[in-house]
Design a protein around this motif. Structure first.
Motif, short mmCIF file in Angstrom:
data_model
loop_
_atom_site.label_atom_id
_atom_site.label_comp_id
_atom_site.label_asym_id
_atom_site.label_seq_id
_atom_site.Cartn_x
_atom_site.Cartn_y
_atom_site.Cartn_z
N GLU A 153 0.83 -1.21 0.00
CA GLU A 153 0.00 0.00 0.00
C GLU A 153 0.87 1.25 0.00
O GLU A 153 1.72 1.42 0.87
CB GLU A 153 -0.89 0.04 1.25
N ASP A 154 0.63 2.14 -0.97
CA ASP A 154 1.21 3.47 -0.91
C ASP A 154 0.20 4.32 -0.16
O ASP A 154 -0.80 4.77 -0.71
CB ASP A 154 1.48 4.01 -2.32
N THR A 155 0.47 4.46 1.15
CA THR A 155 -0.43 5.17 2.05
C THR A 155 0.08 6.58 2.30
O THR A 155 -0.24 7.18 3.34
CB THR A 155 -0.56 4.35 3.37
N ALA A 156 0.88 7.10 1.36
CA ALA A 156 1.47 8.44 1.50
C ALA A 156 0.42 9.47 1.90
O ALA A 156 0.68 10.36 2.70
CB ALA A 156 2.13 8.85 0.19
N GLN A 157 -0.79 9.34 1.32
CA GLN A 157 -1.83 10.35 1.55
C GLN A 157 -2.87 9.87 2.56
O GLN A 157 -3.86 10.56 2.79
CB GLN A 157 -2.52 10.67 0.21
N ASN A 164 -13.63 0.07 5.49
CA ASN A 164 -14.40 -0.90 6.28
C ASN A 164 -13.91 -0.92 7.74
O ASN A 164 -13.70 -2.00 8.31
CB ASN A 164 -14.31 -2.30 5.68
N ASP A 165 -13.72 0.26 8.30
CA ASP A 165 -13.28 0.43 9.70
C ASP A 165 -11.89 -0.11 10.01
O ASP A 165 -11.52 -0.23 11.18
CB ASP A 165 -14.29 -0.21 10.68
N ARG A 166 -11.12 -0.42 8.99
CA ARG A 166 -9.75 -0.89 9.22
C ARG A 166 -8.79 0.16 8.67
O ARG A 166 -8.99 0.65 7.55
CB ARG A 166 -9.55 -2.20 8.46
N PRO A 167 -7.73 0.52 9.44
CA PRO A 167 -6.84 1.59 8.98
C PRO A 167 -6.18 1.28 7.64
O PRO A 167 -5.77 0.13 7.40
CB PRO A 167 -5.76 1.66 10.07
N LEU A 168 -6.07 2.29 6.79
CA LEU A 168 -5.27 2.13 5.57
C LEU A 168 -3.83 1.88 6.02
O LEU A 168 -3.36 2.45 7.00
CB LEU A 168 -5.35 3.39 4.71
N GLY A 169 -3.15 1.01 5.31
CA GLY A 169 -1.79 0.64 5.71
C GLY A 169 -1.76 -0.68 6.46
O GLY A 169 -0.68 -1.18 6.75
N ALA A 175 3.43 -1.28 3.83
CA ALA A 175 2.77 -0.02 3.47
C ALA A 175 3.75 1.12 3.72
O ALA A 175 4.59 1.05 4.62
CB ALA A 175 1.51 0.18 4.29
N ALA A 176 3.64 2.16 2.89
CA ALA A 176 4.56 3.29 3.00
C ALA A 176 3.76 4.56 3.28
O ALA A 176 2.73 4.81 2.64
CB ALA A 176 5.35 3.45 1.71
N LEU A 177 4.23 5.35 4.24
CA LEU A 177 3.59 6.63 4.59
C LEU A 177 4.52 7.78 4.22
O LEU A 177 5.73 7.59 4.19
CB LEU A 177 3.34 6.70 6.10
N SER A 178 3.94 8.96 4.01
CA SER A 178 4.76 10.14 3.76
C SER A 178 4.48 11.23 4.80
O SER A 178 3.33 11.46 5.16
CB SER A 178 4.49 10.73 2.37
N PHE A 179 5.56 11.89 5.24
CA PHE A 179 5.44 13.06 6.11
C PHE A 179 6.07 14.28 5.44
O PHE A 179 6.66 15.13 6.08
CB PHE A 179 6.07 12.78 7.49
N LEU A 194 5.54 0.55 7.11
CA LEU A 194 4.77 -0.30 8.00
C LEU A 194 4.94 -1.73 7.52
O LEU A 194 4.76 -2.02 6.34
CB LEU A 194 3.28 0.07 7.97
N VAL A 195 5.32 -2.60 8.45
CA VAL A 195 5.54 -4.01 8.12
C VAL A 195 4.43 -4.81 8.78
O VAL A 195 4.32 -4.82 10.01
CB VAL A 195 6.93 -4.47 8.61
N ASN A 196 3.60 -5.44 7.96
CA ASN A 196 2.51 -6.27 8.51
C ASN A 196 2.83 -7.76 8.42
O ASN A 196 2.13 -8.58 9.00
CB ASN A 196 1.20 -5.96 7.78
N ASP A 197 3.88 -8.08 7.66
CA ASP A 197 4.30 -9.46 7.50
C ASP A 197 5.49 -9.70 8.44
O ASP A 197 6.61 -9.26 8.18
CB ASP A 197 4.71 -9.68 6.03
N ALA A 198 5.22 -10.38 9.55
CA ALA A 198 6.23 -10.55 10.61
C ALA A 198 7.50 -11.21 10.07
O ALA A 198 8.60 -10.98 10.59
CB ALA A 198 5.64 -11.39 11.74
N ALA A 199 7.36 -12.00 9.01
CA ALA A 199 8.52 -12.74 8.49
C ALA A 199 9.62 -11.82 7.97
O ALA A 199 10.77 -12.23 7.91
CB ALA A 199 8.06 -13.69 7.38
#
Ligand SMILES: *Cc1c(COP(=O)(O)O)cnc(C)c1O
Length: 390
Positions: A153-157, A164-169, A175-179, A194-199
């Motif tokens: 996910e490019d969650t820059a924005q 569906n009530d679940r955070p983007l990213g 997932a990547a965020l931008s500041f 953001l790393v969601n895959d523990a491996a």
């Protein structure tokens, strides 16, 4: 007449306090206490396995390409209507971005076209949440699982926005965020992975830290640190992290103020939409957005140019984006397109973004509304004059 810029980097007022604290901490390189605080906030807010601050979203996307082992011959399916960062990240690894069109409503990647663009060489699907409005994640997750291809996910924005009530990213493996200063929450230049895959969590730390296991060393898990993998220097300094902390603390308040401005624009422009002069953003009911952007779609390139000139003549700076990636010089050289990209090409000529930042005053919003209404009236007058003269 005072100018209204497109964006004025917002400050909450606590930035200098925290930067002073960082100086007093005597730790200004990466991975200090402010970095840890920001990482924990992001990790908990999104529910990720791990969050790592980076110096940009571009850096986080480069890390993602390394973590996915993208290499020559590998393809990553992504929208053409987006920033260059993800495409570059793939090309830097020797891979090929495969560009598909976006949906008419959200301007997010068209999930049907993603499914059609998958080949045996596809190594990842990149979803960009345009304007902080979630992509069709249910469908994209299903396609990714069916094809056995990771989703990024490019969650820059998309900070603090949800689907569906679940955070983007929280949907992709990564997932990547931008500041960046143009984003809702910023520190001038900054980002996060953001790393969601523990491996891959441990490898992500190594890639962030120049390909070394320095972090394991600091935790006492190894007795010396050394070069163990590819990587680069992706951590931001504590000065940036301290600035960012002042913003993350206020992320909800910043979002609320932006949403109020967004709503004011949206209500004011309903009539223009009814008259057929400008189309407003469409937010599906599954999405809670964060008011990252307010844009309008005008009839054509010529009317957009006229619209922007009229705004400029009253001191208001509106901007447009994106020049499509698939037909750009580098896109033609390094990528390929899957199918026609007619929506991307049309939107790229018709979209205009209006000024929007958390510190924007009500009278500035009112001035933009007035200017947009007169610019649209002028477009309409010209169009009917053209019709009469033919
Ligand atoms: C802003 C943005 C980026 C780049 O972010 P940086 O932090 O400037 O590297 C990438 N993708 C999208 C969709 C963006 O909006």
């Amino acid at each position: 007449m005072t100018e209204i810029p497109f964006n004025r980097p917002f400050a909450t007022g606590r930035e200098l306090l925290y930067v002073r604290e960082a100086i007093e901490n005597g730790h200004l390189s990466g991975s200090g206490p402010f970095t840890e605080r920001c990482n924990r906030w992001l990790q908990q807010r999104v529910g990720s396995e791990q969050a790592l601050l980076t110096h940009s979203c571009t850096a986080a996307l480069e890390m993602a390409a390394m973590l996915l082992d993208i290499g020559p011959g590998d393809e990553v399916v992504m929208p053409s209507f987006t920033s260059v960062s993800a495409a570059n990240a793939v090309v830097l690894r020797g891979g090929t971005p495969v560009f598909v069109d976006v949906r008419e409503d959200t301007l997010n990647v068209d999930e049907g076209l993603v499914a059609a663009a998958i080949t045996p060489r596809t190594r990842a699907i990149l979803a960009v949440h345009y304007a902080g409005v979630g992509c069709a994640m249910q469908e994209l997750v299903t396609i990714a699982e069916r094809e056995g291809v990771p989703l990024v996910e490019d969650t820059a924005q998309g900070i603090v926005a949800s689907y569906n009530d679940r955070p983007l990213g929280s949907f992709g493996a990564l997932a990547a965020l931008s500041f960046h200063e143009t984003k809702n929450v910023h520190c001038g230049e900054g980002g996060a992975l953001l790393v969601n895959d523990a491996a891959v969590a441990e490898r992500a730390e190594i890639i962030l830290d120049k390909g070394t296991n320095r972090r394991r060393f600091f935790r006492g898990q190894v007795d010396k640190y050394s070069w163990v993998d590819i990587g680069s220097s992706y951590a931001p300094s504590e000065i940036n992290a301290a600035f960012l902390w002042a913003q993350l603390e206020e992320a909800e308040a910043i979002t609320a103020r932006r949403l109020a401005i967004w709503q004011a624009y949206h209500a004011a422009f309903a009539e223009l939409e009814e008259q057929g002069v400008a189309r407003r953003p469409i937010v599906p009911s599954s999405c809670l957005h964060n008011a990252h952007m307010y844009y309008l779609l005008l009839p054509d390139l010529e009317s957009r140019a006229r619209f922007m000139e009229e705004l400029k003549s009253v001191g208001i700076h509106a901007v447009f984006h994106y020049v499509p990636l698939h037909s750009s010089d580098a896109g033609l050289r390094y990528g390929r397109q899957a199918g026609d990209l007619v929506v991307t090409e049309g939107v790229s000529e018709r979209l205009v973004r209006l000024p929007l930042w958390a510190g924007m005053a009500d009278e500035e919003v009112a001035r933009v509304v007035d200017a947009v209404e007169s610019a649209c009236a002028s477009i309409t007058r010209r169009a009917s004059a053209r019709v009469r003269s033919t």
